[in-house]
Design an enzyme around this catalytic site. Structure first.
Site, short mmCIF file in Angstrom:
data_model
loop_
_atom_site.label_atom_id
_atom_site.label_comp_id
_atom_site.label_asym_id
_atom_site.label_seq_id
_atom_site.Cartn_x
_atom_site.Cartn_y
_atom_site.Cartn_z
CG HIS A 69 -0.41 0.01 2.54
ND1 HIS A 69 -0.01 1.16 3.17
CD2 HIS A 69 -0.17 -1.01 3.42
CE1 HIS A 69 0.44 0.85 4.39
NE2 HIS A 69 0.36 -0.46 4.56
CG ASP A 71 -2.71 3.91 2.86
OD1 ASP A 71 -2.36 2.94 2.16
OD2 ASP A 71 -3.43 3.80 3.87
CG ASP A 101 2.59 -0.03 8.07
OD1 ASP A 101 2.34 -0.53 6.96
OD2 ASP A 101 1.74 0.11 8.95
CD GLU A 135 -3.32 -1.84 5.27
OE1 GLU A 135 -3.65 -2.86 5.90
OE2 GLU A 135 -2.73 -0.88 5.81
CD GLU A 136 -1.75 1.87 7.82
OE1 GLU A 136 -2.45 1.37 8.71
OE2 GLU A 136 -0.56 1.56 7.64
CD GLU A 161 0.73 -3.98 5.49
OE1 GLU A 161 1.50 -3.34 6.24
OE2 GLU A 161 -0.43 -3.62 5.21
CG HIS A 378 0.57 2.45 12.64
ND1 HIS A 378 -0.76 2.17 12.76
CD2 HIS A 378 0.94 1.97 11.43
CE1 HIS A 378 -1.18 1.54 11.67
NE2 HIS A 378 -0.16 1.40 10.85
#
Lengths: 405, 405
Positions: A69, A71, A101, A135-136, A161, A378
C-alpha cells in the site's frame, strides 16, 4: 541499480505525504519510474486524489500477485527527531513515516520488478504488481481492485507489509460497532422525568457480553486463537446533576472463521431488539470497520518459498541473547510461537489488504505477508534497517524467480 | 418604603455578578443599606472575595433565623432576551439572574427587616439574619456560619428559597461519587498487554447496583420517598483500536435518613475493596458533594405560621384550570401531593443551606423554606412575579411578627 539509487527511490516514496490520501501522486511517480525501465502500468482510480497502480510483467498463467500500500498513517511531527517526510539515515537506520509500514516493502518490490525486467528473464506466467490506496483506513483501494476483477485469476498473493523475518498467512477479522443509547435528560432529583441513557447502555453491554460468552468460549482457531472482545470507548453524560439523555460506546471485536462477523452482528442485534422491546431503552448499533478473518493455506508453494529463501537472512541477523529474549516475550504476548532458527509462519490479529482481496475466498487461499520492517509501524521516529531493506530486494527477486521455475 | 424603592433594591442585588463568587460585594451593599436604616451587621469572611453577612434585631430568646444566599448560578447570556444582570420589567414579570433563585427572596427578607425596624416594634426575642455565600456549590458559607456557632442557639430557621405558595420542610441528601478506574492502555489486537479500565468500571457499577439494591428497596421515608441512584456521567477510551487505560464515572445519589450517606459510602467502599482485591482492576472513589438529608418538624410553630399566613396569598392567585393541571402534573412527577386550596408542606429532592446549618440536628429541626419565585430557577430568562415579590415582603413581616407574639 546501485545502493544509492535504491535508497533514492525509498526516499522519494517517503517524501509524498500520502497520509490517508494523495496516493495518486505516489502512483504517478511509480508509473513514471516503471516507464523509464520499460514496464507498462495503469492507474485504477479510487476517488479524489487517490488511485491504485497496476503493472504486469510476463504473460499467461500462473499469476503471482505482489502488493503493497502507498498510504501511511498520520504523524505528530513535534514528537519526531527528524522530518518524518524526509528519509534520514543514521548508522543502519533509515528514519521516516512509512519507513517500516510500508514504503520500504513497496520500494523493494518495485526495484525487484525493475531488476528482473532488466535481466530479460522469461517467466512462465505473469507477475501482477498492485500498489493500493487507503489500506490504513478501510482498505478501499484493495476493495476497488477486487471488485474490478484483478484478483479472480490470481494463483498466489504476496503482500510486502513489515514482518521482518517471520511470515504471516492468516489474520483475524475486525468489527468496530458503535452503540448509541438514546434516553431523556432530566435533573437528577426528578428521575421520573428522565430516562438514563448511560444505564441502558451499561445494561446492553452486560447482555451482549452474556450473549457472546458461550459462542466465544466454544470457538477456537488453531492458528488465530480466540475471538477477542473489548469495550474500547464509552461516553455519556456531562454533569453530576443531570440524568444523561445520550450515551455511546464502541466495541472492538477481533474475529476468527469459527465465529463469523455476521454471526456476531446477528447475536448483538438480537440483544438490542429484545432490550428495546422490553425496556424503556433505545439502543441502536452502527457497524464501522467490518473485515473478515483470512486463513491462508499453510502448505502453499509461495509460503514454502518464503520460508526457504528467508531463512539465511534470518540467521544472518546474529541476534543477541537479549534480543531473542525480547522477541520471545513479544511473541508470547501475541500468542505466537517463536524460534530464532526458522522463518515462522503465523497468524496475527491485525489485518491487511488481504481482507478485501480475498473476500470471496477467505479460507485456504495462497496468501503470504513478508516484507522489511520492525514493530515500530505507526510510531514516532519510525525506521527500517537499511540492510534489511536492501536484502528484501534480493529476497523478492529470488521468490518471484523460483515461483515461476 | 415605596414600591419603586423595593424594586430598586432587588435591581441592585441582581446587578452584582455573584456567580459562585464575589458575594462579599453583595454583603457590603446590604451592610450599607442596613446601616442607613439603623441596623448593625457584620461580615463573616469565607475566602477570597466571598463573605456572609449577619445582622440581628431584638435581643434574647427565642432566636428566629432568617436566611438567604447571595450567589447565583452562571448564565449563558446568548440565550437571554435581556441582560441577565440588569433587572428588566415586562408586565408583572421581573427578569434577571437570581430573580427567582434567590435575590428576590433575599431582598424581601432585607426589606421586611428594615420596615420592622422602622416601626420600632419590640420583639420578645431576636431575629438573626444570615446572608450566605456559595449555596449553589457546596454551601461553604452556611458551613462557616454553622461551624462558627451561629446556629447553636437558634430556635427556628426560615430560608427564603423560591417555593412560591407551597412550603418545604424536608429535603433529600445528595452524594456525588467520582469513580476512577485505572487499567493499562494497549492496542486492541493484543489484550494481554493491556487492562481494560472501561470493563472494570462497568463491572464495579454493576456490583455497586447489586450491593445497594436491597438496602434501597428496604428504606423508605414517608416525606422524602426513596433513595435515588443514578449514573450521571461515564467516560473512558478514545479510539476503537485501543484498550482504554483509564475510565471514570460519576454517581449521583439522593439520600434519605433511613439509608444514610455514610452507610452508602461504606457499602460502595466494600465493593471497591473486594473488586480490587480479587481482580486486576483498580477502581477508586472520591466523594464530591456530600450533603445529608434534612427532615424538619412538621408541627413546628414556624411551619404552621407559614401555612396560615401564606394561604390568603395562595387563594389570591386565581389560578386558571390549565395552570392548576400543570401544577398537579409537576407535583406528581416530583412525588409531591398538590392542592390549590392550602399551602402544602412537602419534602423535596433538592437541598438548601439547611444541609450545613442543621448538620448536627438533621431530624425534627424547625426548618422551613418559603420564598417568592417559581420553577425557572437556574434557567435562561429567569424571572419572578413582581406581585409575588412585593407580597412576600408583607408575608415575611407578618411571619416574624407573629412568631414573637
Amino acid at each position: 541499480m546501485n545502493e544509492a539509487e535504491k535508497i533514492d527511490i525509498l526516499s522519494k516514496l517517503v517524501s509524498f505525504k500520502s497520509v490517508n490520501d494523495h496516493e495518486k501522486q505516489v502512483a504517478e511517480y511509480l508509473q513514471s519510474l516503471f516507464k523509464k525501465h520499460g514496464i507498462e502500468s495503469h492507474l485504477v482510480p479510487v476517488n479524489g486524489d487517490r488511485a491504485n497502480l497496476v503493472a504486469e510483467i510476463g504473460s499467461g498463467k500462473p499469476i503471482l500477485g505482489v502488493s503493497g500500500h502507498m498510504d501511511v498513517v498520520d504523524v505528530q511531527a513535534q514528537n519526531w527527531k527528524t522530518d518524518p517526510f524526509q528519509l534520514t539515515a543514521k548508522d543502519d537506520k533509515l528514519y521516516g513515516r512509512g519507513a517500516t509500514d510500508m514504503k520500504s516493502g513497496l520500494a523493494a518490490m518495485v526495484i525487484a520488478l525493475i531488476e528482473l525486467k532488466q535481466n530479460h528473464e522469461p517467466f512462465k506466467g505473469t507477475i501482477r504488481f498492485m500498489a493500493t490506496a487507503g489500506e490504513e483506513v478501510g482498505q478501499e483501494g484493495a476493495e476497488v481492485l477486487q471488485k474490478s476483477g484483478y484478483m479472480k485469476d490470481i494463483d498466489s498473493l504476496l503482500i510486502g507489509e513489515p514482518t521482518g523475518y517471520l511470515t504471516v498467512y492468516a489474520s483475524k477479522g475486525e468489527l468496530d460497532i458503535d452503540l448509541q443509547s438514546l434516553g431523556k435528560a432530566a435533573h437528577s432529583s426528578m428521575p421520573a422525568l428522565g430516562n438514563n441513557a448511560v444505564e441502558h447502555l451499561i445494561n446492553v453491554i452486560n447482555q451482549i457480553k452474556a450473549q457472546l460468552q458461550k459462542p466465544m468460549a466454544d470457538a477456537t482457531n488453531s492458528v488465530l486463537g480466540k475471538t477477542i472482545f473489548n469495550v474500547d470507548v464509552i461516553e455519556g453524560g456531562t454533569q453530576p446533576n443531570a440524568i444523561p439523555g445520550h450515551a455511546k460506546a464502541v466495541l472492538n471485536i477481533r474475529t476468527i472463521p469459527e465465529l463469523s462477523n455476521q454471526k456476531i452482528l446477528d447475536l448483538i442485534q438480537e440483544v438490542l431488539d429484545n432490550y428495546n422491546a422490553t425496556t424503556s431503552g433505545k439502543v441502536t448499533m452502527e457497524v464501522g470497520m467490518n473485515i473478515i478473518p483470512i486463513l491462508g493455506n499453510k502448505n502453499s508453494k509461495l509460503l514454502k518459498l518464503v520460508q526457504k529463501i528467508g531463512q539465511p537472512y534470518l540467521q544472518k541477523q546474529n541476534y543477541t541473547t537479549d534480543q531473542i529474549k525480547q522477541f520471545e516475550q513479544q511473541a508470547k504476548l501475541s500468542g505466537i510461537p517463536f524460534s530464532a532458527d526458522e522463518i515462522l509462519a503465523v497468524g496475527v490479529s491485525g489485518g491487511t489488504d488481504a481482507s478485501k482481496f480475498f473476500i470471496d475466498q477467505p479460507n485456504n487461499c495462497n496468501y503470504v505477508v513478508f516484507g522489511p520492517g520492525n514493530n515500530n509501524a505507526h510510531q514516532d521516529n519510525e525506521y527500517v534497517s537499511k540492510t534489511m531493506y536492501l536484502d528484501f530486494i534480493e529476497i523478492f527477486k529470488q521468490i518471484i524467480t523460483e515461483f515461476f521455475a
